[in-house]
Design an enzyme around this catalytic site. Sequence first.
Site, PDB file in Angstrom:
ATOM      1  N   LYS A  41     -36.823 -45.985  81.803  1.00 48.87           N
ATOM      2  CA  LYS A  41     -37.996 -46.584  82.453  1.00 48.87           C
ATOM      3  C   LYS A  41     -37.668 -46.885  83.909  1.00 48.87           C
ATOM      4  O   LYS A  41     -36.723 -47.635  84.184  1.00 48.87           O
ATOM      5  CB  LYS A  41     -38.371 -47.915  81.765  1.00 48.87           C
ATOM      6  CG  LYS A  41     -39.069 -47.757  80.435  1.00 48.87           C
ATOM      7  CD  LYS A  41     -39.698 -49.077  80.005  1.00 48.87           C
ATOM      8  CE  LYS A  41     -40.428 -48.959  78.677  1.00 48.87           C
ATOM      9  NZ  LYS A  41     -41.021 -50.221  78.241  1.00 48.87           N
ATOM     10  N   ARG A  90     -49.515 -58.953  70.591  1.00 51.38           N
ATOM     11  CA  ARG A  90     -50.863 -59.181  71.130  1.00 51.38           C
ATOM     12  C   ARG A  90     -51.865 -58.601  70.138  1.00 51.38           C
ATOM     13  O   ARG A  90     -52.104 -59.161  69.093  1.00 51.38           O
ATOM     14  CB  ARG A  90     -51.004 -58.517  72.504  1.00 51.38           C
ATOM     15  CG  ARG A  90     -50.312 -59.286  73.591  1.00 51.38           C
ATOM     16  CD  ARG A  90     -50.094 -58.449  74.814  1.00 51.38           C
ATOM     17  NE  ARG A  90     -49.135 -57.383  74.527  1.00 51.38           N
ATOM     18  CZ  ARG A  90     -48.671 -56.520  75.425  1.00 51.38           C
ATOM     19  NH1 ARG A  90     -49.110 -56.570  76.654  1.00 51.38           N
ATOM     20  NH2 ARG A  90     -47.788 -55.613  75.094  1.00 51.38           N
ATOM     21  N   SER A 128     -47.516 -56.389  81.457  1.00 46.62           N
ATOM     22  CA  SER A 128     -46.809 -56.143  82.718  1.00 46.62           C
ATOM     23  C   SER A 128     -47.410 -54.932  83.427  1.00 46.62           C
ATOM     24  O   SER A 128     -47.537 -54.925  84.649  1.00 46.62           O
ATOM     25  CB  SER A 128     -45.322 -55.876  82.465  1.00 46.62           C
ATOM     26  OG  SER A 128     -44.717 -56.998  81.885  1.00 46.62           O
TER      27      SER A 128
HETATM   28  P1  ADP Z   1     -40.721 -53.732  76.134  1.00 46.43           P
HETATM   29  O1  ADP Z   1     -40.605 -52.667  77.204  1.00 46.43           O
HETATM   30  O2  ADP Z   1     -39.428 -53.951  75.387  1.00 46.43           O
HETATM   31  O3  ADP Z   1     -41.906 -53.583  75.221  1.00 46.43           O
HETATM   32  P2  ADP Z   1     -42.130 -55.886  77.476  1.00 46.43           P
HETATM   33  O4  ADP Z   1     -41.616 -56.687  78.628  1.00 46.43           O
HETATM   34  O5  ADP Z   1     -43.313 -55.010  77.741  1.00 46.43           O
HETATM   35  O6  ADP Z   1     -40.876 -55.082  76.950  1.00 46.43           O
HETATM   36  O7  ADP Z   1     -42.480 -56.850  76.274  1.00 46.43           O
HETATM   37  C1  ADP Z   1     -41.521 -57.669  75.648  1.00 46.43           C
HETATM   38  C2  ADP Z   1     -42.134 -58.321  74.420  1.00 46.43           C
HETATM   39  O8  ADP Z   1     -43.168 -59.218  74.818  1.00 46.43           O
HETATM   40  C3  ADP Z   1     -42.795 -57.345  73.453  1.00 46.43           C
HETATM   41  O9  ADP Z   1     -42.587 -57.819  72.138  1.00 46.43           O
HETATM   42  C4  ADP Z   1     -44.255 -57.397  73.817  1.00 46.43           C
HETATM   43  O10 ADP Z   1     -45.088 -57.058  72.720  1.00 46.43           O
HETATM   44  C5  ADP Z   1     -44.381 -58.864  74.168  1.00 46.43           C
HETATM   45  N1  ADP Z   1     -45.497 -59.141  75.070  1.00 46.43           N
HETATM   46  C6  ADP Z   1     -45.830 -58.494  76.201  1.00 46.43           C
HETATM   47  N2  ADP Z   1     -46.924 -59.054  76.779  1.00 46.43           N
HETATM   48  C7  ADP Z   1     -47.286 -60.075  75.964  1.00 46.43           C
HETATM   49  C8  ADP Z   1     -48.360 -61.027  75.970  1.00 46.43           C
HETATM   50  N3  ADP Z   1     -49.308 -61.030  76.922  1.00 46.43           N
HETATM   51  N4  ADP Z   1     -48.397 -61.921  74.974  1.00 46.43           N
HETATM   52  C9  ADP Z   1     -47.479 -61.901  73.990  1.00 46.43           C
HETATM   53  N5  ADP Z   1     -46.461 -61.042  73.902  1.00 46.43           N
HETATM   54  C10 ADP Z   1     -46.366 -60.134  74.875  1.00 46.43           C
END
Ligand code: ADP
Length: 158
Positions: A41, A90, A128
């Site tokens: 990534k 989510r 994100s």
């Molecule tokens: P990855 O690339 O490992 O998925 P992320 O930073 O996108 O990493 O997400 C890390 C964790 O946080 C994942 O379990 C994701 O589902 C969760 N997550 C991301 N955004 C939210 C949100 N708005 N509310 C709750 N959990 C979230």
Amino acid sequence: MKTAIYPGSFDPITLGHIDVLKDGASMFDKVIIAVSNNPAKTGFLSVEERKELIKQSVRDIPNVEVDSFDGLTVEYAKQKGAKILLRGLRAVSDFEYEMQLSQNNRALCDDIKTVFLITKPEYNFISSSAVKEIFLNNGDISKFVPKEINKYLVENKR
Ligand code: ADP
């Protein structure tokens, strides 16, 4: 002493992540929020920037540590003596991916279990990738990220 690892990209960390982290911190003795250094990534922020910004954003939660790791999450968890992985959910759309990830991790190490926490409805739509998209198109992201992140991005990435 129950330590949980909260692994993820956190590029950047959002209020949804913080909500899950706070709930996790109220359930476990220690939560290590660990930025995965995933070479597949291409990051918006560097791993060092993400770590530093997370540190600033979680200063008020005493039992949270901030770290980063390379390689398999279960190997990192073993190194830290943690048997719990914390992940956020989510919508249903997260479920399939998260279930696969959790079952892969379980197959790699049966001792390490994943705990899922569901965020508050007001953070449900925050991701994100949406934050990056809005920011790169000059939109206001202050409702989606901790104030430290908003300040850093506006001052350094615009
Ligand atoms: P990855 O690339 O490992 O998925 P992320 O930073 O996108 O990493 O997400 C890390 C964790 O946080 C994942 O379990 C994701 O589902 C969760 N997550 C991301 N955004 C939210 C949100 N708005 N509310 C709750 N959990 C979230």
